[in-house]
Design an enzyme around this catalytic site. Structure first.
Site, mmCIF file in Angstrom:
data_model
loop_
_atom_site.group_PDB
_atom_site.id
_atom_site.type_symbol
_atom_site.label_atom_id
_atom_site.label_comp_id
_atom_site.label_asym_id
_atom_site.label_seq_id
_atom_site.Cartn_x
_atom_site.Cartn_y
_atom_site.Cartn_z
ATOM 1 N N HIS A 100 0.654 -1.237 -0.378
ATOM 2 C CA HIS A 100 0.278 0.034 0.432
ATOM 3 C C HIS A 100 0.830 1.391 0.206
ATOM 4 C CE1 HIS A 100 -4.085 -1.687 0.760
ATOM 5 N NE2 HIS A 100 -3.239 -3.488 1.319
ATOM 6 N N ASP A 144 -0.768 -5.019 6.093
ATOM 7 C CA ASP A 144 -2.034 -5.737 5.098
ATOM 8 C C ASP A 144 -1.583 -6.235 3.752
ATOM 9 O OD1 ASP A 144 -2.586 -2.973 4.782
ATOM 10 O OD2 ASP A 144 -4.580 -3.978 4.150
ATOM 11 N N GLU A 145 -2.119 -7.321 3.234
ATOM 12 C CA GLU A 145 -2.019 -7.280 1.733
ATOM 13 C C GLU A 145 -0.990 -6.881 0.555
ATOM 14 O OE1 GLU A 145 -6.352 -6.347 0.897
ATOM 15 O OE2 GLU A 145 -5.477 -4.313 1.109
ATOM 16 N N ALA A 146 -0.030 -7.604 1.293
ATOM 17 C CA ALA A 146 1.435 -7.587 0.886
ATOM 18 C C ALA A 146 1.831 -8.452 -0.297
ATOM 19 C CB ALA A 146 2.677 -6.903 1.937
#
Length: 535
Positions: A279, A342-344
């Site tokens: 992100h 998150d969401e790496a």
């Protein structure tokens, strides 16, 4: 004393009840721990003072640090009294002077309760014809008691012009303290930027329902929203856009301090988030050297996630992380510093573990407690770290088990299940705003769950509380935020505050319905769920 729940007086007035009758003592959100109705009401009149006192008459040993050794009224108590006076004055038309002079009658705000069960945030409200008294052990408790008083008055008290009275509060006693110490709401200012006044408006709304944490999502692929002196292009370039290609924006350091100050005046602690290592497109676009290939990508205005990553192998990455977290920590008096995680998807598992170890060390270096999304548990959370769980009811047992195992090993948990209290999820198929990747979330579904039992295998004592995030891919202003947050935010507030045994859908929906006119008086265009019998 241990607080116990009494449902007496906790049902709304029937339609057709005389407008002059006081609101039932338990008709509140969040529902209090104990309600004992009885006696005649208290009436606020043109001669009512607000009396502030340090509670010296209650004996010593309260542990209240805001009262000076000389016994004078603390600045905090006076400030809360002034806040209450300014809150009530426009609609009532009364002067409501704030005084520390002793005397009979009036609204009384007193620090120094000897009741240890109230903790730092609990209060007791006692209403008789002679006086209305709020006592607490700490200023936060007095402030929460003031919010209860506010809800007990007619909805028209929220108006900014003079209204007809009477201004009565039902007789009896409320004794109240929160179930959880962490009762949060998150505002995503990265996907769309929201100016300081919009954030303050949300803070005021949160305070009414006793929320005590404001998590600000300050960085993402679509925008960087906080000025960093050592890396100025993060804000000036990385903050220059938003989802859909709008102008974006960012907070100067003074603007961020103003948000922090304003939140503190409403007894909310700001939890800043710098999302790492994914992100991060806004940062990567701002500084080419943060990219593994040394080439800055273009600014991004879409909504797909998981494509960006800091370059874990470059030493400059950790100079960047240290500088940013140092500056954000210096601006933030609160306990927590949220580092995302998150969401790496563009970071290998090995690199993720290595990066999060270094990032957590930086948080500790600057005196803050690590907070991250629950993917942090795929690395090794440091001692005292807090993982914010955003999975679903249907999240697989391996992922849920990983989080539960971390909790067994001492990692604290804040629960934000996406298919329960992500406030940007659509209510129904017909909801115009919001997303539905976690499912449709009507008001009952959002309310009807228990943090203590939600994550199987996690010790109850690991659960610090709950947080209701609102992501803003589709939300561009306060009106749109409010359409999605309300009324589900009220349910989240009750989940965090009220005893489990005090909560059930059938009584909540009636108390929620009674909040409708107040929300309208506050200018909040909320979703009128058909599951709730709105007034």
């Amino acid at each position: 004393m241990a607080l116990g729940f009494s449902s007496a007086g906790a049902v709304p007035a029937r339609p057709g009840t005389e407008a002059s009758a006081p609101r039932p003592l338990g008709q509140l959100v969040p529902v209090p721990a104990e309600v004992v109705p009885g006696g005649s009401p208290y009436a606020i009149t043109s001669t009512t003072p607000i009396r502030v006192a340090d509670g010296s008459g209650h004996g010593s040993g309260s542990g209240t640090s805001s009262v000076s050794s000389s016994g004078s009224v603390s600045d905090e108590v006076r400030r809360i009294g002034t806040y209450l006076s300014e809150l009530l004055r426009p609609a009532t038309g009364y002067a409501l002077p704030v005084t520390d002079r002793p005397g009979p009658g009036g609204i009384r705000l007193e620090l120094g309760s000897p009741d240890r069960s109230l903790g730092e945030e609990g209060y007791r409200l006692h209403s008789t014809p002679a006086a209305l008294t709020i006592t607490a052990r700490a200023p936060a408790g007095l402030f929460h008691g003031v919010q209860t008083l506010r809800q007990l008055l007619p909805d028209r008290v929220e108006a900014d012009s003079r209204q007809e009275g009477p201004w009565k509060v039902a007789g009896g006693t409320i004794t109240d303290a929160p179930r959880y110490g962490y009762r949060g709401a998150m505002l995503d200012v990265s996907r769309h930027f929201f100016p300081v006044e919009a954030v303050k408006r949300y803070i005021d709304q949160l305070a009414l329902y006793k929320v005590n944490k404001l998590h600000l999502h300050l960085s993402d692929d679509q925008g960087w929203r906080i000025a960093i002196d050592s890396w100025p292009r993060l804000a000036t370039h990385g903050g220059s856009t938003e989802v859909g290609g709008g102008p974006g924006g960012y907070y100067t350091k003074e603007q961020y301090r103003e948000i922090v100050r304003y939140a503190a005046s409403r007894y909310l602690e700001v939890v800043p988030e710098i999302d790492l290592p994914g992100h991060t497109n806004a940062a990567l676009a701002s500084y080419a050297e943060l990219n593994c290939d040394g080439v800055a990508p273009p600014l991004y205005t879409g909504t797909t996630v998981g494509f960006s990553s800091l370059c874990v192998s470059k030493p400059v990455t950790y100079d960047f992380v240290d500088d940013v977290l140092r500056e954000v920590a210096a601006l933030t008096p609160g306990k927590y510093l949220h580092i995302g995680g998150d969401e790496a998807d563009a970071t290998s598992d090995e690199d993720y573990v290595a990066f999060m170890a270094k990032a957590q060390a930086v948080v500790g270096k600057y005196g803050k407690t690590v907070m991250g999304w629950h993917q942090l548990t795929a690395a090794e959370p440091v001692k005292g770290a807090v993982a914010q769980y955003w999975g679903y009811d249907r999240t697989g047992p391996a992922e849920r088990g990983q989080v539960a195992d971390a909790a067994k090993n001492g990692t604290g948990l804040v629960l934000s299940p996406a298919d329960r209290i992500y406030l940007d999820m659509k209510y129904t198929e017909d909801t115009e705003l919001g997303l539905r990747w976690a499912g449709l979330v009507e008001v009952r579904r959002s309310y009807d769950w228990d943090p203590a039992t939600y994550l199987e295998g996690a010790p109850q004592e690991a659960v610090l509380g709950i947080e209701a995030p609102i992501w803003t891919e589709t939300l561009t202003d306060s009106t749109e935020i409010e359409q999605m947050a309300f009324p589900r935010l009220l349910g989240a507030a009750e989940i965090g505050w009220s005893p489990a045994e005090a909560r059930d859908w059938d009584t909540y929906r009636l108390r929620l319905a009674a909040q409708g006119p107040r929300l309208t008086a506050l200018g909040i265009d909320f979703y009128r769920s058909p599951q709730v019998p709105w007034s």
